[in-house]
Enzyme design. Structure first.
Site: not given
Length: 349
Positions: A192-194, A88, A118, A246-247, A252
């Protein structure tokens, strides 16, 4: 929480103190000694890891034709300029500039990214650079001391400490896919730590800081090093991560418990197939809309997340065995998995 003794250096004791320990009593230790030991451990880690931590500045175009700046952190994983960071941070960036710890700045090229975890790798054209080494995130324990180094709010090489608050958390990635086995810490991170490293007191990277909860205190998350190391290797070699596919589009649905292996209840859940993607492994295997998938290689599926997790562990090209409820009967379907299509390339066509 500085009273933890897990990483305290050995302290010389007297014969009387040794006898007290053998008798079940712990010798008294001055609080200052514990604080000094912890402080020394943090200093050693920073001296070892901080030279490999970098800052990233990005410029990202908007849909209106303007540009917006962004920033994040990362760390060098090879001496020839490969940097691991968050997806990101660099996603759709038109320009990426990396600031090295020695003050140098250089334009970087995106090597590859994996929004599902990420994570991303960029590269600067430099050699002989210091690197941060990966540790074993599978050996982390709740309560263990950890240290985060990064560039919060543009403040380069900032250091914060905390503990592992929980293990095995789940977190939604930027693409909506569930990231599993996420590390939760109380290290006070900021924007900013990301992409910066989360390290143990031996100076080994155990996670990649990836998210904070807005408005909350002491809730930070990191992708475990075991995941990051595998993803980084894929990105460096191939520019992308190949996952089994798998496609199907499913949802559920409750099914009678007799159809679900090792399920003690009278009713259970499976994945109802709403749509089968043309040309997918599911179509080639003969799956149909209306089928309900209740197991994969004998493991019960109680949610779409279960299916996603098990597919993520299956090698591309392998054959899986699906338990499928079809028209009131349990049948077996074998599917040979293919690599997941590149979603962005498909969308751009």
């Amino acid at each position: 929480m500085l009273h933890h003794t897990l990483f305290v250096q050995p302290i010389a004791t007297t014969d009387a103190e040794d006898a007290a320990v053998q008798g079940g009593a712990m010798p008294a230790v001055e609080p200052e000694t514990l604080l000094d030991a912890f402080s020394a451990a943090v200093v050693r880690v920073v001296q070892r890891v901080a030279p490999a931590v970098v800052g990233l500045r990005v410029v990202r175009p908007t849909h209106r034709g303007s540009e917006i700046p962004g920033a994040g952190s990362g760390f060098l994983i090879t001496p020839d300029g490969y940097v691991l960071t968050n997806s990101h941070v660099v996603h759709r960036a038109r320009q990426i500039v990396v600031s090295l710890a020695d003050g140098r700045e250089d334009a970087a090229q995106l090597v590859g990214e994996d929004p599902a975890t990420d994570l991303a790798v960029v590269r600067v054209q430099a050699y002989g650079l210091p690197i941060a080494e990966f540790g074993d995130s599978d050996r982390l324990q709740v309560g263990q001391l950890v240290i985060a180094i990064g560039n919060p709010l543009g403040l380069q090489a900032s250091v914060v400490t905390g503990v592992v608050s929980a293990l095995g958390r789940s977190l939604r990635g930027p693409d909506g896919r569930l990231i599993e086995n996420v590390i939760q810490t109380d290290a006070p991170l900021n924007p900013g730590n990301s992409g910066g490293p989360l390290v143990d007191t031996r100076g080994k990277v155990v996670g990649v800081n990836t998210a904070i909860v807005a408005g909350a205190q002491g809730l930070s998350f990191a992708i475990p090093a075991s995941t990051a190391q595998w993803v980084a290797g894929q990105l460096v070699r191939e520019g992308r991560v190949r996952r089994a596919w798998l496609g199907i589009i499913g949802e559920l649905k409750s099914v009678p418990g007799r159809f679900v292996p090792e399920h003690g209840g009278t009713r259970a859940a499976g994945i109802a197939v709403r749509e089968v993607i043309l040309g997918s492994p599911a179509e080639r295997a003969g799956l149909r809309p209306g089928d309900v998938i209740v197991s994969l290689d004998g493991a019960p599926l109680r949610s779409p997340t279960d299916l996603q997790r098990l597919l993520g562990r299956a090698p591309v090209g392998s054959t899986i065995v699906l338990g499928v409820v079809r028209q009131g009967k349990l049948v077996t379907v074998r599917a040979e998995l293919a690599a997941e299509p590149d979603r962005e390339r498909q969308a751009s066509r």
